[in-house]
Design an enzyme around this catalytic site. Structure first.
Site, PDB file in Angstrom:
ATOM      1  CB  SER A  25     -24.115 -10.434  -2.468  1.00 36.09           C
ATOM      2  OG  SER A  25     -22.838 -10.295  -2.465  1.00 36.09           O
ATOM      3  CG  HIS A  26     -26.094 -14.623   1.698  1.00 35.16           C
ATOM      4  ND1 HIS A  26     -26.554 -14.754   3.236  1.00 35.16           N
ATOM      5  CD2 HIS A  26     -25.792 -16.218   1.459  1.00 35.16           C
ATOM      6  CE1 HIS A  26     -26.398 -16.441   3.854  1.00 35.16           C
ATOM      7  NE2 HIS A  26     -25.476 -16.574   2.731  1.00 35.16           N
ATOM      8  CB  VAL A  27     -21.615 -15.383  -1.785  1.00 36.45           C
ATOM      9  CG1 VAL A  27     -21.160 -14.143  -2.724  1.00 36.45           C
ATOM     10  CG2 VAL A  27     -20.527 -16.863  -1.804  1.00 36.45           C
TER      11      VAL A  27
END
Length: 1463
Positions: free
Chosen positions: A1067-1069
């Site tokens: 995921s992005h985070v």
């Protein structure tokens, strides 16, 4: 009234038939679902008897009789005898121009007699209070055939309404029971509350005796049985007492004898009743052959025995006939062996007759006393899905105009500081403020009003609640007048400017803390002003309670309805009757307001149920009136349940809070039966009398607890501490007992010889209390549905509840099983029984039924019993196997799915658990890994349900709580407590118990380390990472965030993020954490995480490995020495080069260069023709750099450009709210014709579909998607990310990559070097069902994850199965992807910051993994995952470096949509 009654009227009498009563268990058995075939038989037929005549003219017969209105006394009876062959009439003058006429008509078909009663009266509310007489004892019996509208009065009499027509009121009574000899009655005028009697006694009407015209004719008993069965069906299949069964049987015989008297033959009767003449003839022949040898009563008893041995099946008429003859054969065999009838009778009683009985095939549920056999059902049949209809009231954005008193209140609150209590009373169109504050140890009471006339305060102080005592002189304000038990003080007048208004105010200071309250009333002019008829009362010893915050604007609520509820609360708190009636009056408005309206009713009722509101305020209400008001409200709720199925879940919650209620006697029994308890057990004084007075005044749910406390006290051998423990555990203190209008001062004090009687009677009384006050009490709910009746003695006096019609076959036995096992310690069999009962009941809840309310309350009670059983069964699971815990989880999810709407996700969780148990049984190596994914999904489902409850209920709880002055703690936990009250809390506990077992079995450990970076920092605990993503921490910080969704930024200064949440590794985070060298890990063990949270504010060192995190506390001075752990944290020097418009609005992939498009577009173009042929690359075109700026500068968009310039300046000044305004303004851009022309040409030449070919609207959709990509340059996450690294935001340019969407079966992301371990020999990938947005966006749950060694690409190893509940799917369409010059810069990872927007909206589909080939087919899974790994390896080989690759799988084919260097 004339003393000559019934002059010269002939009275006929007929000998009654003799009925043989069997002294066997058949007499005491209850009728089981219509098997009236097995009932006592008459041994002899009716014969014609001689006629005797008697004249009762010119005299009155006086005898002792029990008047059916009360106690015994001597009464006079007017006698009217009748000739059976004619209509006889008698008239009576009742006085006041009221005449009574009684006509007795001859028998009609199906009736022994007809009595017509007519009254000449102006009243329109006349009732006939009546009963029938069968014997010389004169006791009233209640016939089954009754006029329309007849009510049973205390189970002692019937009350039938007269039908009004002009000046006459008439009523016809048909009597079909030949055993009834006479009617007695009185007439009651409800309007005038007046009784009309005959010389103080009852009117007496003797009925004609029907002469038998069928001498020496018998009716075969099998035909009588069939006729009795048909009568039972016609009358709604009621449950009869043995006496009623006997009466019904004889009434059936009379009907058949009448048909024979009219000329019908036995053969014709049999043909009509059985429709099988041949078989009937044979049966009749057999009967005639054996009848003389074996009495019918013995055959009947043997038939009953056979029926019991067969499992009490529900026989058809034909089966009943067959069984009757088989029983006769059994006895005939015994007779032929030489046994006498008396010997046969004894053998039957002992069960010694040999029978060959085979149980029927299981059309219904069969179970042993230990366990039931669940029916096989399609779990998808549980699905309930309704379109979400959320109606929200428009709330004005203009500030509320405060009244003069409200303004004064605000000013005084600022002056007082923390306020102990505040209340503004409505005085018609004026107001009264009462404010209590504490200053320097002194209590101050401030009162203010805008009443126009001079106001005097008539007041006192109380050392005990409710006491009036004269205030001491040191408390009296100046010019006060001291009275005997009070004081009077004049208000002073002042003026306000805005709005111009005069107010009167007064302040009283009380220094003595021993005073608990201040009662008062006001004298305004010459008028006394009270609080709804009672004294005002100010509590002084409130302690640390802080006044409610302002109610706010009511957004997300039915504000107008909540305001109305708040305004009516002073009326509602008079009694439960008032509250329920007000709620009923508001139901139409609540229903029209939709979910938020019903939420308002629920919140109000819940505050009532939890005693946050006053239950009774010095108002005497009969229990039956409360019960009737409850009945009215629940009836309306039932009607909404029928008409608005989308609101059924919240309606169930309201109904369980309100309770069952019931008309008339159901509530009155509360009042009556406490007297019976006192009388039967000689306990008329002390606590029992005080409780009786409290019940007489106003019953409440507290009475259920008081009754239970008494039972516990008696069972504990009269240990008074047990009494108080039960009360206190349920929130009833000594102070609460004293606060009732009829206070309970005394403790119970019983004698030992009273023990058994009190336990029996209080146990029965508890049933009555729960029937009224508890919607979730199982025993009373079952009784209401199954029916019950009491015959005028002991408890349940005056009650006749008929069973609900149309219940499934075997349902009563199933409920009986549940009741018999409801307290079992081992609860598994009970849970299965409860769930089976709910499944059987479910279809009836969606059908029209006049008893739907009873069915709903039964379902609520079953639901509640599941929750209680699970909680009791925790001990059973202490050392249970995973299989058993999973079975319990499945049962609780099934229960939850039966209780909530829109339950598809829960149903797919249930299917997942079924698959997990199947994998375990088959010893599949992956069972624990798969079960862990189902567990994670189930938790997400519970969290989603909790969030939906919070959004729906909490705004109303906060607004109404503030309006009504509810304790703030009760407001804050309102939704949480609602959730805890349901099955969700039990399910969560079971999941917590199974989780460590699965992690240990699957070798998952307590951590998943996403970014393995060693870190040292101060622990800070936050609820959401999103709430602090733009914050800058001055010290190195370890964030413990309860919620991480996946799209957040890592805040400045954060060196680690730990969470129990489950963001995807890709995921992005997660990518940002690895890029920024921030430790990022998920902790699955709540105890470990709680331990870390306990270090909040302290310095910790984290040492992560690929599967664990070791932590230890450090001293503050150790922070400096730990700096060598950190890399240079200075902001990297990252620069952007502004891109220029190259003169073309659209370009093909062959034209992609670094000056025209970003790395995303160039990389995808580079792959074409270079990857293996089985790796497919979609066709692409692009809107290059500079197109946005050129479109903005076009004359078409001059106004938009000017507004953007102003907003950018606002943003530059630090007003970040401008970001949203900028995005909205960009969406107003118009497309230059040249752009449309060039883009169309490029897309068509590349073989892509042109949206405009489907109409202008489709092009507008495409153009809006393009503008959304451009506008994402100003999304918060991207903007603050560029500020963090000091990138010049104006230099950031956005190209748009245009690709045709592949409607994927699966989407994947590959990192060709394992990001968690850094192992370059391993490929790591994640796969989701549907489009990849659920993988890279903020969609909850985990993807399927796997690793694959590059030297063995055909052997992927699954690390985790998917738990994402949602998949995205789309029609054939086009996607517009962001492609900025700020992505993939060295030292700055800008990928994923900007939006990619499909032209069409994706469909969100709830996923069923239990039927997904990727999960259940090992060969298919290996093939797909190997293909994904091989594609990743090939692309890495092409670029010569680790790659971050996105792609999809469609029909087994691999498509790669983009690749970039892995950061």
């Amino acid at each position: 009234m004339s003393n000559t009654v019934g002059n010269n009227l002939l009275r006929q009498s007929l000998l009654s038939p003799t009925v043989l009563e069997h002294q066997s268990r058949i007499n005491s058995s209850t009728c089981v679902r219509g098997n009236t075939f097995f009932q006592p038989q008459a041994n002899s037929l009716i014969h014609k008897a001689p006629i005797s005549t008697e004249f009762r003219g010119n005299r009155l017969t006086m005898q002792k009789n029990k008047l059916q209105m009360g106690k015994q006394r001597v009464v006079l009876r007017a006698v009217l005898a009748a000739n059976p062959s004619s209509v006889l009439t008698e008239k009576f003058n009742l006085g006041e121009n009221i005449e009574l006429q009684v006509d007795v008509g001859p028998p009609t078909s199906g009736s022994a007699a007809v009595v017509n009663i007519q009254v000449t009266s102006s009243s329109d509310r006349l009732l006939l209070h009546w009963g029938a007489i069968k014997s010389q004892k004169g006791q009233w019996v209640l016939p089954h055939r009754r006029p329309v509208g007849t009510m049973v009065y205390k189970n002692k009499a019937l009350r039938s309404p007269f039908v009004k027509s002009g000046s006459h009121a008439a009523l016809t009574i048909e009597i079909e029971d030949p055993a009834i000899q006479a009617l007695e009655f009185l007439i009651f005028d409800e309007a005038g509350n007046k009784w009309y009697k005959y010389n103080g006694g009852n009117f007496y009407v003797e009925l004609p005796k029907t002469e038998s015209k069928t001498p020496n004719v018998s009716v075969p008993e099998d035909l009588v049985q069939i006729q009795a069965y048909l009568r039972w069906e016609r009358q709604g299949k009621q449950v009869y007492t043995p006496q009623q069964e006997k009466e019904e049987y004889e009434a059936a015989r009379m009907e058949l004898l009448e048909e024979i008297a009219r000329g019908t033959s036995i053969k014709d009767l049999r043909t009509r009743l059985t429709s099988k003449p041949d078989a009937s003839e044979r049966t009749e022949h057999r009967v005639s052959e054996t009848k003389s040898n074996i009495p019918d009563d013995l055959v009947q008893i043997q038939a009953y025995v056979r029926w019991e041995k067969a499992g009490k099946p529900n026989y058809s008429r034909e089966q009943q006939l067959k069984e009757f003859e088989e029983a006769r054969k059994d006895l005939q065999v015994e007779l032929e062996k030489g046994a006498s009838l008396e010997e046969i009778r004894k053998k039957i009683t002992k069960g010694e007759i040999q029978t060959m009985v085979s149980k029927p095939l299981p059309k219904k549920i069969h179970f042993t006393t230990e366990r039931i056999q669940r029916k096989k059902r399609d779990v998808m049949s549980l699905l309930t899905k309704f379109a979400s209809v959320h109606i929200e009231e428009k709330v004005s954005s203009e500030p509320e105009v405060l009244s003069a008193i409200q303004q004064l209140s605000k000013a005084k609150e600022d002056q007082y500081g923390p306020t102990m209590s505040k209340k503004i009373y409505k005085l018609a169109d004026k107001e009264l403020l009462v404010l209590v504050g504490k200053s320097s140890g002194k209590t101050k009471v401030y009162l203010a009003t805008d009443l126009p006339e001079p106001v005097v305060l008539h007041w006192a102080l109380s050392r005990r609640p409710g006491e009036w005592a004269a205030p001491p002189s040191n408390v009296l304000p100046p010019d006060s007048v001291s009275l005997d038990l009070a004081a009077e003080t004049q208000f002073s007048t002042s003026s306000l400017d805005n709005p111009p208004c005069k107010v009167q105010s007064l302040e009283i200071t009380v220094e003595d803390d021993n005073y608990v309250g201040m009662p008062f009333v006001l004298l305004s002019g010459r008028n006394w002003v009270k609080n709804s008829g009672s004294d005002f009362y100010v509590e002084l010893n409130i302690g640390s309670t802080v006044v409610q915050k302002d109610a706010g604007d009511g957004r997300g609520t039915a504000k107008s309805l909540l305001d109305k509820i708040a305004d009516l609360e002073s009326e509602a708190q008079k009694s439960f009757m008032h509250r329920f009636n007000i709620a009923a009056d508001l139901m139409e408005q609540a229903t029209n307001a939709g979910e938020v309206g019903l939420a308002a009713i629920l919140v109000w009722m819940r505050y009532m149920a939890t005693r946050q509101l006053i239950w009774n305020k010095n108002y005497n209400v009969k229990p039956r009136e409360i019960s009737k008001a409850q009945d009215r409200l629940t009836d309306l709720l039932q009607n909404v349940y029928k008409s608005c199925p989308q609101y059924r879940e919240i309606l169930r919650m309201i109904m369980s809070t309100v309770g069952r209620g019931g008309e008339g006697d159901v509530g009155q029994r509360i009042r009556d039966e406490i007297l019976v308890i006192q009388r039967n057990n000689d306990c008329k004084g002390g606590m029992m009398e005080e409780w009786h007075q409290k019940l007489h005044n106003n019953t409440s749910p507290d009475d259920v607890i008081i009754c239970q406390a008494l039972i516990d006290y008696i069972k504990s051998d009269f240990d008074i501490s047990v009494y108080w423990k039960t009360l206190n555990d349920n929130g009833i203190t000594k102070e609460r007992l004293l606060s009732y209008d009829r206070a309970i001062h005394s403790e119970p004090n019983f004698r030992r010889d009273q023990k058994d009687g009190l336990l029996r009677d209080l146990g029965n009384y508890m049933r009555t209390l729960k029937a009224v006050h508890s919607g979730a009490d199982l025993e009373s709910a079952v009784a209401n549905c199954m029916g019950y009746r009491a015959e005028g003695e002991g408890f349940m006096v005056g009650v006749q509840i008929n069973p609900v019609s149309g219940l499934p076959s075997g349902f009563p036995e199933l409920l009986q099983f549940v009741l018999e096992h409801i307290e079992d310690k081992n609860v598994e069999a009970l849970l299965e029984g409860l769930l089976e009962a709910r499944e059987e009941l479910r279809p009836l809840l969606s059908q029209s039924n006049d008893r739907l309310r009873d069915l709903i309350f039964l379902d609520i009670a079953l639901d509640s019993a599941v929750r209680t059983a699970v909680e009791r069964g925790y001990e059973e699971l202490s050392n249970a196997s995973p299989e058993k815990i999973m079975h319990f989880i499945s049962l609780v999810i099934e229960n939850l799915a039966l209780s909530v709407d829109n339950n598809k996700d829960l149903i797919y969780c249930l299917k997942g658990w079924d698959l997990a148990q199947s994998l375990l049984k088959s010893r599949d190596d992956h069972w624990a890994l798969f079960a862990k994914s189902v567990l994670d999904r189930t938790r997400l489902s519970l969290a989603s349900k909790a969030e939906s409850y919070h959004q729906l209920l909490q705004p109303s709880a906060e607004y109404l709580g503030a309006r009504l002055g509810v304790d703030q703690w009760a407001v804050n936990i309102f939704t949480e407590e609602m959730i805890r009250a349901g099955s969700a809390a039990s399910l969560s506990s079971l999941l917590n118990r199974l989780d460590p077992v699965l992690r240990q079995t699957a070798n998952l450990g307590s951590w998943q380390v996403i970014s393995p970076v060693e870190a040292v920092g101060y622990v800070v605990v936050v609820d959401q990472l999103l709430s602090v993503q733009n914050k800058s921490y001055s010290k190195p910080t370890i964030l413990v965030a309860k919620s991480v969704k996946g799209e957040e930024e890592i805040p400045d200064g954060a060196v680690a993020v730990l969470t129990p949440d489950m963001p995807d590794v890709l995921s992005h985070v997660s990518v940002r954490a690895r890029n920024c060298k921030v430790c990022f890990a998920t902790c699955f063990d709540a105890n470990i995480l709680a331990n870390i949270q306990a270090y909040e504010g302290k310095l910790l060192r984290l040492k992560p490995t690929s599967a664990d995190v070791v932590y230890s506390e450090m001293k503050d001075d150790a922070l400096v020495s730990s700096n060598n752990l950190e890399e240079d944290s200075s902001v990297p020097a990252v620069t952007l080069v502004r891109k220029q418009f190259a003169g073309r609005y659209a370009i093909s992939s062959e034209e992609f260069t670094s000056n025209m498009v970003g790395a995303k577009s160039r990389n995808i173009a580079h792959l074409k023709g270079k990857v293996p042929s089985w790796v497919n690359i979609p066709t692409s075109v692009a809107l290059p750099f500079g197109v946005f700026e050129t479109v903005l500068s076009d004359n078409l968009n001059q106004d938009v450009a000017n507004r953007l310039q102003v907003l950018k300046k606002k943003l530059g000044e630090g007003n970040f709210s401008a970001l949203g305004e900028i995005r909205s303004t960009v969406l107003e851009l118009s497309a230059p014709p040249q752009l449309v022309k060039e883009l169309k040409e490029k897309m068509q030449k590349s073989g892509m579909p042109w949206p405009g070919d489907e109409g202008a609207q489709r092009w507008e959709q495409a153009w809006m998607a393009i503008k959304k990509v451009w506008a994402s340059k100003w999304n918060e996450r991207a903007y603050f990310s560029t500020r963090k690294v000091k990138l010049e935001h104006d230099y950031l340019c956005m190209a748009v990559l245009v690709q045709e969407i592949i409607n994927a079966d699966y989407a994947f992301v590959i990192h060709t070097t394992n990001p968690s371990s850094g192992d370059s020999s391993e490929i790591y990938a994640e796969v989701v069902k549907g489009l990849g947005e659920t993988l890279v966006g903020a969609y909850p749950g985990r993807a399927l994850s796997f690793i694959c060694k590059k030297n063995d690409l055909n052997s992927p190893r699954v690390l985790g199965y998917p738990s994402k509940p949602i998949g995205l799917f789309i029609r054939r369409s086009v996607i517009f992807r962001s492609d900025s010059n700020g992505e993939d810069l060295e030292g700055y990872a800008g990928a994923g910051l900007y939006d990619s927007v499909p032209m069409d909206e994706e469909d969100k589909v709830v996923l069923d993994y239990s039927s997904d080939a990727l999960i259940i087919d090992g060969n298919f899974r290996r093939s797909i995952l190997s293909s994904i790994a091989r594609a990743g390896s090939a692309i890495e080989d092409l670029y010569g470096s680790a790659q971050d690759i996105e792609g999809v799988v469609k029909d087994g084919k691999i498509y790669v949509v983009q690749t970039r260097p892995q950061m």
